[in-house]
Design a protein around this motif. Structure first.
Motif, PDB file in Angstrom:
ATOM      1  N   MET A   1       0.569  -1.137   0.171  1.00  0.00           N
ATOM      2  CA  MET A   1      -0.134  -0.386  -0.322  1.00  0.00           C
ATOM      3  C   MET A   1       0.779   1.178   0.442  1.00  0.00           C
ATOM      4  O   MET A   1       0.770   2.711  -0.658  1.00  0.00           O
ATOM      5  CB  MET A   1      -0.977  -0.423   1.523  1.00  0.00           C
ATOM      6  CG  MET A   1      -1.724   1.193   1.596  1.00  0.00           C
ATOM      7  SD  MET A   1      -3.243   0.641   2.439  1.00  0.00           S
ATOM      8  CE  MET A   1      -4.707   1.921   1.895  1.00  0.00           C
ATOM      9  N   ALA A   2       1.485   1.285   0.949  1.00  0.00           N
ATOM     10  CA  ALA A   2       3.309   2.296   0.951  1.00  0.00           C
ATOM     11  C   ALA A   2       3.513   2.738  -0.586  1.00  0.00           C
ATOM     12  O   ALA A   2       3.932   3.756  -0.934  1.00  0.00           O
ATOM     13  CB  ALA A   2       3.484   2.086   1.696  1.00  0.00           C
ATOM     14  N   LYS A   3       3.625   2.219  -0.978  1.00  0.00           N
ATOM     15  CA  LYS A   3       4.842   1.660  -2.258  1.00  0.00           C
ATOM     16  C   LYS A   3       3.806   2.112  -3.361  1.00  0.00           C
ATOM     17  O   LYS A   3       3.594   3.449  -4.056  1.00  0.00           O
ATOM     18  CB  LYS A   3       4.781   0.267  -2.971  1.00  0.00           C
ATOM     19  CG  LYS A   3       6.122  -0.511  -2.351  1.00  0.00           C
ATOM     20  CD  LYS A   3       6.423  -1.577  -3.522  1.00  0.00           C
ATOM     21  CE  LYS A   3       7.016  -1.715  -2.459  1.00  0.00           C
ATOM     22  NZ  LYS A   3       8.117  -2.784  -3.078  1.00  0.00           N
ATOM     23  N   ASN A   4       2.026   2.442  -3.269  1.00  0.00           N
ATOM     24  CA  ASN A   4       1.137   2.763  -4.657  1.00  0.00           C
ATOM     25  C   ASN A   4       1.283   4.414  -4.236  1.00  0.00           C
ATOM     26  O   ASN A   4       0.851   4.897  -5.335  1.00  0.00           O
ATOM     27  CB  ASN A   4      -0.427   2.240  -3.830  1.00  0.00           C
ATOM     28  CG  ASN A   4      -0.618   1.019  -4.500  1.00  0.00           C
ATOM     29  OD1 ASN A   4       0.051  -0.281  -5.216  1.00  0.00           O
ATOM     30  ND2 ASN A   4      -1.225   0.022  -4.369  1.00  0.00           N
ATOM     31  N   LYS A   5       1.258   4.371  -2.791  1.00  0.00           N
ATOM     32  CA  LYS A   5       1.141   6.117  -2.388  1.00  0.00           C
ATOM     33  C   LYS A   5       1.734   6.635  -3.423  1.00  0.00           C
ATOM     34  O   LYS A   5       2.118   7.891  -3.198  1.00  0.00           O
ATOM     35  CB  LYS A   5       1.109   6.079  -1.211  1.00  0.00           C
ATOM     36  CG  LYS A   5      -0.902   6.651  -0.122  1.00  0.00           C
ATOM     37  CD  LYS A   5      -0.679   6.126   0.672  1.00  0.00           C
ATOM     38  CE  LYS A   5      -2.137   5.879   1.564  1.00  0.00           C
ATOM     39  NZ  LYS A   5      -1.912   6.159   2.929  1.00  0.00           N
ATOM     40  N   ALA A   7       3.587   6.127  -5.655  1.00  0.00           N
ATOM     41  CA  ALA A   7       4.453   5.859  -6.796  1.00  0.00           C
ATOM     42  C   ALA A   7       2.424   6.517  -7.450  1.00  0.00           C
ATOM     43  O   ALA A   7       2.973   7.612  -8.520  1.00  0.00           O
ATOM     44  CB  ALA A   7       3.177   4.205  -8.358  1.00  0.00           C
ATOM     45  N   GLU A   8       1.111   7.171  -6.494  1.00  0.00           N
ATOM     46  CA  GLU A   8       0.433   7.720  -7.448  1.00  0.00           C
ATOM     47  C   GLU A   8       1.181   9.566  -6.777  1.00  0.00           C
ATOM     48  O   GLU A   8       0.980  10.306  -7.387  1.00  0.00           O
ATOM     49  CB  GLU A   8      -0.604   7.665  -5.885  1.00  0.00           C
ATOM     50  CG  GLU A   8      -1.574   6.879  -6.810  1.00  0.00           C
ATOM     51  CD  GLU A   8      -2.190   6.687  -5.642  1.00  0.00           C
ATOM     52  OE1 GLU A   8      -2.381   7.079  -4.378  1.00  0.00           O
ATOM     53  OE2 GLU A   8      -3.310   5.370  -5.771  1.00  0.00           O
ATOM     54  N   ALA A  10       4.129  10.192  -7.387  1.00  0.00           N
ATOM     55  CA  ALA A  10       5.705  10.732  -8.457  1.00  0.00           C
ATOM     56  C   ALA A  10       4.579  10.813  -9.038  1.00  0.00           C
ATOM     57  O   ALA A  10       5.390  11.762  -9.992  1.00  0.00           O
ATOM     58  CB  ALA A  10       6.347   8.852  -8.348  1.00  0.00           C
ATOM     59  N   ASP A  11       3.394  10.598  -9.878  1.00  0.00           N
ATOM     60  CA  ASP A  11       3.096  10.662 -10.725  1.00  0.00           C
ATOM     61  C   ASP A  11       2.367  11.312 -11.061  1.00  0.00           C
ATOM     62  O   ASP A  11       2.238  12.466 -12.118  1.00  0.00           O
ATOM     63  CB  ASP A  11       1.722   9.297 -10.659  1.00  0.00           C
ATOM     64  CG  ASP A  11       1.795   7.869 -11.915  1.00  0.00           C
ATOM     65  OD1 ASP A  11       3.309   8.214 -12.114  1.00  0.00           O
ATOM     66  OD2 ASP A  11       1.397   7.083 -11.568  1.00  0.00           O
ATOM     67  N   ARG A  12       1.731  12.359  -9.689  1.00  0.00           N
ATOM     68  CA  ARG A  12       0.952  13.010  -9.794  1.00  0.00           C
ATOM     69  C   ARG A  12       2.231  14.267  -9.913  1.00  0.00           C
ATOM     70  O   ARG A  12       2.194  15.497 -10.570  1.00  0.00           O
ATOM     71  CB  ARG A  12       0.786  13.689  -8.788  1.00  0.00           C
ATOM     72  CG  ARG A  12      -0.012  14.789  -8.062  1.00  0.00           C
ATOM     73  CD  ARG A  12      -1.046  14.985  -7.135  1.00  0.00           C
ATOM     74  NE  ARG A  12      -0.585  14.850  -5.522  1.00  0.00           N
ATOM     75  CZ  ARG A  12      -0.932  13.280  -5.024  1.00  0.00           C
ATOM     76  NH1 ARG A  12      -1.478  12.644  -4.991  1.00  0.00           N
ATOM     77  NH2 ARG A  12       0.167  13.138  -3.500  1.00  0.00           N
ATOM     78  N   LEU A  13       2.891  14.634  -9.459  1.00  0.00           N
ATOM     79  CA  LEU A  13       4.508  15.460  -9.255  1.00  0.00           C
ATOM     80  C   LEU A  13       5.044  15.882 -11.056  1.00  0.00           C
ATOM     81  O   LEU A  13       5.277  16.937 -11.604  1.00  0.00           O
ATOM     82  CB  LEU A  13       5.664  14.900  -8.572  1.00  0.00           C
ATOM     83  CG  LEU A  13       5.306  15.355  -6.990  1.00  0.00           C
ATOM     84  CD1 LEU A  13       6.910  15.142  -6.467  1.00  0.00           C
ATOM     85  CD2 LEU A  13       5.288  16.933  -6.904  1.00  0.00           C
ATOM     86  N   LEU A  14       4.799  14.330 -11.889  1.00  0.00           N
ATOM     87  CA  LEU A  14       5.267  14.136 -12.590  1.00  0.00           C
ATOM     88  C   LEU A  14       4.349  14.850 -13.843  1.00  0.00           C
ATOM     89  O   LEU A  14       5.068  15.970 -14.461  1.00  0.00           O
ATOM     90  CB  LEU A  14       5.150  12.655 -13.514  1.00  0.00           C
ATOM     91  CG  LEU A  14       6.447  12.435 -12.981  1.00  0.00           C
ATOM     92  CD1 LEU A  14       6.514  10.582 -13.361  1.00  0.00           C
ATOM     93  CD2 LEU A  14       7.863  12.953 -14.054  1.00  0.00           C
ATOM     94  N   ALA A  15       2.816  14.853 -13.500  1.00  0.00           N
ATOM     95  CA  ALA A  15       1.613  15.477 -14.308  1.00  0.00           C
ATOM     96  C   ALA A  15       2.189  17.254 -13.435  1.00  0.00           C
ATOM     97  O   ALA A  15       1.875  17.782 -14.861  1.00  0.00           O
ATOM     98  CB  ALA A  15       0.977  15.271 -13.947  1.00  0.00           C
TER      99      ALA A  15
END
Length: 146
Positions: A1-5, A7-8, A10-15
């Motif tokens: 679960m911590a990995k999903n957060k 990843a989310e 990191a994706d939000r920062l890239l966006a």
């Protein structure tokens, strides 16, 4: 679960980074600063160099005004030629030195500067020749009037 957060996040920062408008490359602004600074320095050095050269050649102060009646026309013209030439030589030298420093530091040409064509490339390109003009015989044809 911590990995999903993670990843989310990191994706939000890239966006967000992709959505923000991009600023000018730092290299371009650094080059502008260096180029303008070298122009200022060249202007100051050039003025002093032209005065020193005039004093070395003539032994006198350079004319302060070419319009003054005590300054001969020849002296005013000579000052304009010598002063102008020295000013341009100093400017070219300083600005070329700045560009050379940029190339040595970054390994690339300054932003906005295009590479020159090699002489080998120039020789390979054949010029496009225009069609020859029709030969004239020297006789003009007259139109018949009716």
């Amino acid at each position: 679960m911590a990995k999903n957060k993670r990843a989310e996040h990191a994706d939000r920062l890239l966006a967000e980074a992709a959505a923000t408008p991009k600023t000018k490359a730092p290299g371009k602004s650094a080059w502008r600063l260096m180029d303008r600074g070298s122009s200022l320095v060249a202007g100051l050095l050039a003025q002093r160099a032209s005065v020193l050269a005039w004093r070395a050649v003539t032994g006198k102060k350079p004319p302060s005004s070419g319009r003054h009646p005590d300054v001969t026309t020849g002296e005013a013209v000579a000052w304009a030629v010598v002063g102008g030439a020295i000013i341009e030589l100093v400017k070219v030298g300083v600005r070329r030195g700045t560009a050379t420093y940029w190339v040595k530091s970054t390994g690339q040409l300054p932003p906005g500067m295009k590479p020159l064509e090699n002489s080998a490339q120039r020789n390979e390109k054949e010029p496009v020749l225009a069609e020859p003009a029709p030969k004239r015989t020297g006789k003009k044809k007259r139109k018949k009037r009716q």
